[in-house]
Design an enzyme around this catalytic site. Structure first.
Site, PDB file in Angstrom:
ATOM      1  N   GLU A 101       0.820  -1.217   0.000  1.00  0.00           N
ATOM      2  CA  GLU A 101       0.000   0.000   0.000  1.00  0.00           C
ATOM      3  C   GLU A 101       0.853   1.265   0.000  1.00  0.00           C
ATOM      4  OE1 GLU A 101      -2.680  -0.205   3.334  1.00  0.00           O
ATOM      5  OE2 GLU A 101      -4.049  -1.577   2.305  1.00  0.00           O
ATOM      6  N   GLU A 115      -6.517  -7.359  -0.754  1.00  0.00           N
ATOM      7  CA  GLU A 115      -6.778  -7.203   0.682  1.00  0.00           C
ATOM      8  C   GLU A 115      -8.096  -6.479   0.866  1.00  0.00           C
ATOM      9  OE1 GLU A 115      -3.496  -5.623   3.196  1.00  0.00           O
ATOM     10  OE2 GLU A 115      -5.055  -4.486   4.246  1.00  0.00           O
TER      11      GLU A 115
END
Ligand code: MG
Length: 326
Positions: A162, A251
């Site tokens: 991320e 995710e």
């Protein structure tokens, strides 16, 4: 002799009718995956959408590293009917692979090898919010993983979990991805590579507006937390998909973006409909018994799987139901 032949036929019939004997694993069924247009397709060219769990940060001493076991993977394969799992190799903070290479690598490899043995796909994720600052370490890691497992159909590489909201797609994330892709492709010419997107892997629209060119089998990460992210993020994702961007939900959580807070079943179901409609694969955060609502497991659950209903949180029960019925 006629009777013997009859007995053999009956026995054979019983064996063949018992689907569990000849049941195929996900990897036996789908083989080597590739990207065709905006979809993952299997060896027969069929659009392939997989569901599974994401392990928690592998960092040494964080407590959730204890779930990196063969038994946990077997439980996800056999009881949860997962098609894929994700290894979140902690690459920042205390106890990360930058500080304890051996421990994190050992855990990652235990789970990767258990996934291969159980016929599951496995995402190997560089779990960092600052991967461009550790480019050399990430390159060494993925070179090692590609050399060891790149010949199998199981492996997918997720090169940057991320990027932050302030880490620009065009100037930082995309150039990082291009270097990492070059590194991996020097060893493994074909397995899927997942590219994280700006703003905690939410700005897939920016990737759609400026995608990586001249490479094959690349797809982009979309992460969401159902209690926080709703229609607005789905619209952003739909924009990217409509532009032809291949996406994977590598995710997602059924709770707020912190990994804790409100468990939002209605929003989770909306998101699963979206994933189904668009043929997206998805991995639920996370395999953990930490006292937060994203954890699938209740405190004290066994490290080695074989969990029963009473070991599962609300999030874990929802996740298991989704996987079993995907
Ligand atoms: Mg390969």
């Amino acid at each position: 002799m006629k009777i013997l032949r009859l007995v053999i036929l009956i026995v054979l019939g019983v064996i063949l009718s018992d689907s569990s004997v000849f049941a195929q694993t996900p990897v036996q069924k789908h083989g080597h995956l590739r990207i065709a247009g905006k979809h993952i397709v299997d060896k027969n060219g069929a659009i392939t959408s997989l569901a599974g769990p994401s392990f928690f940060w592998s960092n040494t001493g964080w407590g959730q590293d204890r779930f990196y076991t063969r038994g946990a993977v077997e439980t996800f394969a056999q009881d949860w009917k997962a098609g894929i799992i994700r290894v979140a190799v902690g690459a920042e903070n205390d106890g990360s692979i930058l500080k304890d290479r051996r421990g994190n690598l050992r855990r990652a490899q235990t789970v990767i090898e258990a996934a291969i043995d159980n016929g599951l796909y496995v995402i190997v994720d560089w779990h960092s919010h600052r991967a461009e600052q550790d480019l050399g370490e990430a390159q060494a890691f993925f070179t090692h993983i590609a050399k060891r497992y790149g010949h199998t159909p199981n492996i997918m590489y997720e090169i940057y979990n991320e990027p932050l909201d302030t880490t620009d797609w065009n100037r930082v994330v995309k150039p990082y991805a291009e270097r990492m892709i070059k590194t991996i492709r020097a060893v493994d010419p074909d397995n899927l590579i997942i590219v994280g997107t700006q703003t905690w892997s939410q700005d897939v629209d920016k990737a759609a507006d400026n995608p990586i060119r001249g490479q094959s089998n690349i797809l982009y990460a979309l992460h969401f937390y159902a209690a926080t992210h709703k229609e607005e993020l789905r619209e952003r994702a739909q924009y990217a998909i409509n532009k032809g961007l291949p996406i994977i939900i590598s995710e997602w959580g059924s709770v707020t973006y912190s990994g804790d807070g409100y468990f939002d079943i209605d929003s989770s179901i909306e998101w699963m409909k979206f994933a189904k409609r668009n043929g997206l694969s998805h991995l639920n955060w996370s395999v953990s018994d930490k006292n937060e609502s994203a954890s699938m497991l209740r405190p004290g659950a066994s490290s080695n799987g074989r969990w029963t209903e009473k070991d599962l949180t609300l999030s874990g029960r929802l996740s298991r139901e989704i996987m079993r019925n995907w």
